[in-house]
Design an enzyme around this catalytic site. Sequence first.
Site, short mmCIF file in Angstrom:
data_model
loop_
_atom_site.label_atom_id
_atom_site.label_comp_id
_atom_site.label_asym_id
_atom_site.label_seq_id
_atom_site.Cartn_x
_atom_site.Cartn_y
_atom_site.Cartn_z
CG HIS A 336 29.91 73.87 33.77
ND1 HIS A 336 30.86 74.81 33.73
CD2 HIS A 336 30.47 72.72 33.66
CE1 HIS A 336 31.97 74.37 33.68
NE2 HIS A 336 31.84 73.18 33.77
CD GLU A 337 28.97 69.31 33.84
OE1 GLU A 337 29.69 69.08 32.89
OE2 GLU A 337 29.50 69.52 34.92
CG HIS A 340 32.04 70.57 29.09
ND1 HIS A 340 33.14 71.01 29.08
CD2 HIS A 340 31.71 70.53 30.58
CE1 HIS A 340 33.84 71.08 30.23
NE2 HIS A 340 32.91 70.97 31.14
CD GLU A 359 36.18 71.34 32.86
OE1 GLU A 359 35.00 72.22 33.04
OE2 GLU A 359 35.90 70.26 32.70
CE1 TYR A 411 35.54 72.73 36.03
CE2 TYR A 411 37.58 72.36 36.87
CZ TYR A 411 36.54 71.77 36.36
OH TYR A 411 36.28 70.70 36.26
#
Length: 544
Positions: A336-337, A340, A359, A411
Amino acid sequence: MLKNYIALLLILVSSLRSNAQLLQEKKTFTKQNTLRGSITPERAWWDLTYYHLDIAVQPDQKFISGKNTIQYTVLQPHQVLQIDLQNPMVITKVLQDGKALKVTHEGNAHFITLKSTQNRGDKNTIEVYYEGHPREAKRAPWDGGFSWKKDKNGKHFIATSCQGLGASVWWPNKDHMYDEVDSMDISVTIPKGLMNVSNGKLKQIETNNKTITTHWTVKNPINNYGVNVNIGDYVNFSEVYKGEKGPLDLDYWVLSYNLEKAKIHFKDAPKMMKAFEHWFGPYPFYEDSFKLVEVPYLGMEHQSSVTYGNHYKQGYLGNDLSGTGWGLKFDFIIIHEAGHEWFANNITNKDIADMWIHEGFTSYSENLFLDYYYGKGASAEYVIGTRRNIQNDRPLIGVYNVNHEGSSDMYYKGANMLHTLRQLVDDDDKWRQILRGLNSEFYHETVTTEQIEDYLSKHTAMDLAPFFNQYLRTTKIPTLEYQLENGELKFRYINIVDGFAMPIQVEIDKHSEWLFPNAKWQTKTIKSERIEVDKNFYVHTKEI
């Protein structure tokens, strides 16, 4: 009890990085909200080009001091410039051309009166000196600030996180998302025996009597909240990834006693890079490398310096947010991170009200990772499973110009909206090119929701305005209402905005067919006694 605990955990996760949550619930805003969240006249006249953040961190005192050198280009003549720094940090002096400047303080906004005439096109510099005990994060990364922790050996383990709250919680800057600095240097002085890891590439470690100074350089545009300081008993290992733009350095900084564990667990990082370069295009920051840095909180998407605190577990702290089992096939924080880097760091919202762009797309990247390695079915099961985290409490878009995020549903409602759009495109190669095109079209840019909407409408060849109005700007989920009687299917949408008429696939007698519902009743003759709506579409159904 376990079920209740997991339910509470899911609610907590659905509000990741909700630093502005208290503000979001208010119906009125203060002048400080406007000074923080709008492009004020004192921000608009100058274009930020370069920072050199040069600070000393004193862990035992929880104290930082130093200066930020700020270079800018004059867009139009003006004599007052706004810099942001949050209490209890204080600006001690500001210099331009060696001369002290007058600073007027208004809460967290500081207005600097310049002595020299600011002519259009000039490239000028100010030096902002500051110091203080920065706000301590109580529940990082959600409330933000400095995390002053110790590792299990009793050594200092320190990190910053400040999304939503703002980078000005610990260093002075132009703290608005619309204007990213073009490049940056970060110099951090710390006690010997520790290491600081920041963004970009390490240029030099300067050894002094009792301290060291690490010098990092960032060659690409970077948003303020993406800048970080991470201090600990770090060791480093690395590899070179053969990427779409050539060799890419992958560096890993972990606590010394976690080295062997990290060498095994961080194998998800090159897997992530392979999948995301496939779906989104080349990693956007080759010149600055890619790093995973262990920190004492869960994690954050700091540009080229992604922070990691998932305790070397699969899923989210060992849990599957989708409830399908697929969420345990990867380390949530790594995937996930790092996602980004494309959506938040490459493509950045101009206003935090549009944070769904960060998100929604990044949550959607989780199931694209699964798609790449486990297939489309696994991907679909995962994203559909995440619907259980959606609360539909508020729209995904917040209030503009007051630093106000939308609902934490950005999200997984955002991800399911995009998954639904993929079904409408109905061509996986085309969908992939659209996602890659976004990262090419808006490379290193700040954007608005309208720009993303217009791009997707153009490249899907669809009028998506009602679609986005429905999912981004309301809490209403389209409901397909239908009646099947004597071989006649009646159907329509309810709970929709004006003009919403999304095609939808249903299974009739084991065959997939498209229906084209809108707000009015329509009829279709069929030979089946039942229909089943394709679960890949984020809609509700109601049989009457």
